[in-house]
Design an enzyme around this catalytic site. Structure first.
Site, PDB file in Angstrom:
ATOM      1  N   LYS A 195       0.844  -1.202   0.000  1.00 57.62           N
ATOM      2  CA  LYS A 195       0.000   0.000   0.000  1.00 57.62           C
ATOM      3  C   LYS A 195       0.877   1.250   0.000  1.00 57.62           C
ATOM      4  O   LYS A 195       1.911   1.300   0.673  1.00 57.62           O
ATOM      5  CB  LYS A 195      -0.891  -0.043   1.246  1.00 57.62           C
ATOM      6  CG  LYS A 195      -1.881   1.099   1.394  1.00 57.62           C
ATOM      7  CD  LYS A 195      -2.716   0.886   2.655  1.00 57.62           C
ATOM      8  CE  LYS A 195      -3.792   1.938   2.854  1.00 57.62           C
ATOM      9  NZ  LYS A 195      -4.615   1.647   4.051  1.00 57.62           N
ATOM     10  N   SER A 208      -9.339   1.113   3.147  1.00 63.69           N
ATOM     11  CA  SER A 208      -8.598   1.915   2.202  1.00 63.69           C
ATOM     12  C   SER A 208      -7.462   1.152   1.512  1.00 63.69           C
ATOM     13  O   SER A 208      -6.838   1.673   0.596  1.00 63.69           O
ATOM     14  CB  SER A 208      -8.009   3.131   2.933  1.00 63.69           C
ATOM     15  OG  SER A 208      -7.085   2.737   3.950  1.00 63.69           O
ATOM     16  N   SER A 256      -9.583  -1.145   7.303  1.00 68.12           N
ATOM     17  CA  SER A 256      -8.997  -1.029   5.971  1.00 68.12           C
ATOM     18  C   SER A 256      -8.255  -2.257   5.459  1.00 68.12           C
ATOM     19  O   SER A 256      -7.836  -2.290   4.303  1.00 68.12           O
ATOM     20  CB  SER A 256      -8.063   0.187   5.914  1.00 68.12           C
ATOM     21  OG  SER A 256      -8.803   1.376   6.027  1.00 68.12           O
TER      22      SER A 256
END
Length: 380
Positions: A29, A106, A130
């Protein structure tokens, strides 16, 4: 293949040819220091202002030192402030496990990437869900560890008292292997007491309830049901919103006020909300959190592990209205906020297939029982 950031490096990154992750490929990420690279936190203007990192974030160095190969940097929700998985600047990574549906956020690209390509594992972060939510929507193994178990130095903060590093995999053995890298207390200990978190199950759709109950009846037969706590779940999620928002006010908003970046309307409205939270509201929310944790500790004692669906439904369809997105987010946060507020570990495993896509099964333990859950995944 639409899960990578445009600034993802063209070449793989490998530091070692030995270690317990030797040769395993992974995605990361866009949230932390990667030596020689800049970070976006899901916002192009942040990327423009960012300077290249001098070194790797410690948790990332751990992985690379064990022989893993970084294949790319993934798209995430803007400033990590969404649970849906759509980014107005970089696009929405395709969820091949639920075509036409959102991947969850996310850590959207880290999860969706594993549904698109044969990669061993991926790294995300989890503040309000997330990792757990994308794991559920994409049919993956995913973990939010006990808060503080994994070093978050040189990871861009959102809400530090809630932020954790987590990971995903399609493969149970690879998923457990990451635990031996990050968590050093791996030992054989059996889970003996499994209970259903009835108050969280009650928040799910009838379709999810039916699948979950069929599974429990088949797998466990007569299994005890408990309520994790006596508080209303919308109140819990609202207190989470206040604590998270107040910390966003301190950690994210100062940079935004100084640099005036272009921000999508949905995320901007959330940031405006966060900026209005008072210290008085925050302190009241902390007081509530302490009562919640005490009540949870009474109901879910250290030898007990609660199971429940990770999300109240499978992944919603793409391109929801802002109003619909807000409704979805509120329903999800009612299920995910307890782990964050209590600092407890929660693992989501691929288990149920609904009409539109997967829904995960969650296992919630006491603080620092991460290894016990990982070692006992075969029981579920």
């Amino acid at each position: 293949m639409n899960f990578l950031m445009p600034h993802s490096p063209k070449k793989t990154i490998r530091l070692s040819n030995k270690g317990i992750l030797n040769g395993k490929t992974f995605l990361l990420k866009d949230m932390c220091d990667v030596r020689g690279l800049k970070c976006s936190c899901g916002n192009p203007d942040f990327y423009k202002k960012c300077t290249p990192a001098k070194d790797f974030a410690p948790f990332l160095k751990q992985i690379l030192d064990e022989g893993a190969i970084l294949q790319g940097i993934t798209i995430c929700d803007e400033f990590f402030y969404s649970i849906i998985g759509e980014n107005k600047h970089y696009g929405t990574p395709s969820n091949k496990s639920a075509p036409g549906c959102v991947p969850g956020g996310s850590s959207s690209g880290s999860a969706a990437g594993l549904t698109q390509k044969n990669i061993d594992f991926s790294i995300g972060s989890d503040t309000g869900g997330s990792v757990r939510v994308p794991a559920s929507f994409c049919g993956l193994y995913g973990i939010r560890p006990t808060h503080g178990r994994i070093n978050t130095d040189n990871v861009y903060p959102m809400a530090p008292s809630l932020d954790t590093i987590g990971w995903f995999s399609k493969n149970i053995n690879t998923f457990k292997l990451l635990g031996t890298v990050f968590l050093k207390n791996i030992k054989e200990k059996s889970i003996e007491t499994i209970v259903i978190a009835q108050d969280l199950l009650d928040l799910t759709t009838e379709e999810v309830k039916t699948k979950f109950n069929e599974y429990c009846n088949y797998k466990f037969g007569n299994i005890k049901k408990i309520n994790l706590n006596h508080f209303k779940k919308d109140i819990i999620s609202d207190k989470f919103r206040i604590i998270q928002g107040f910390e966003v006010q301190k950690n994210v908003i100062p940079w935004i006020l100084k640099n005036n970046p272009k921000i999508s309307s949905e995320i901007n409205s959330r940031l405006e909300m966060a900026n209005k939270i008072s210290e008085k509201e925050y302190l009241k929310a902390i007081e509530f959190k302490n009562k919640l944790v005490a009540n949870l500790n009474e109901n879910l004692t250290s030898e007990m592990f609660a199971i429940f669906p990770t999300t109240p439904f499978s992944a919603p369809k793409l391109s929801m209205s802002q109003k619909k997105s807000l409704e979805v987010r509120k329903k999800i946060m009612m299920m995910t906020s307890i782990s964050g507020l209590s600092s407890r570990p929660q693992v989501s495993i691929p288990k149920f297939i609904m009409k539109n896509g997967p829904v995960g099964l969650s296992i919630l333990g006491s603080k620092n029982t991460d290894e016990v859950i990982l070692q006992n995944l075969h029981k579920f």
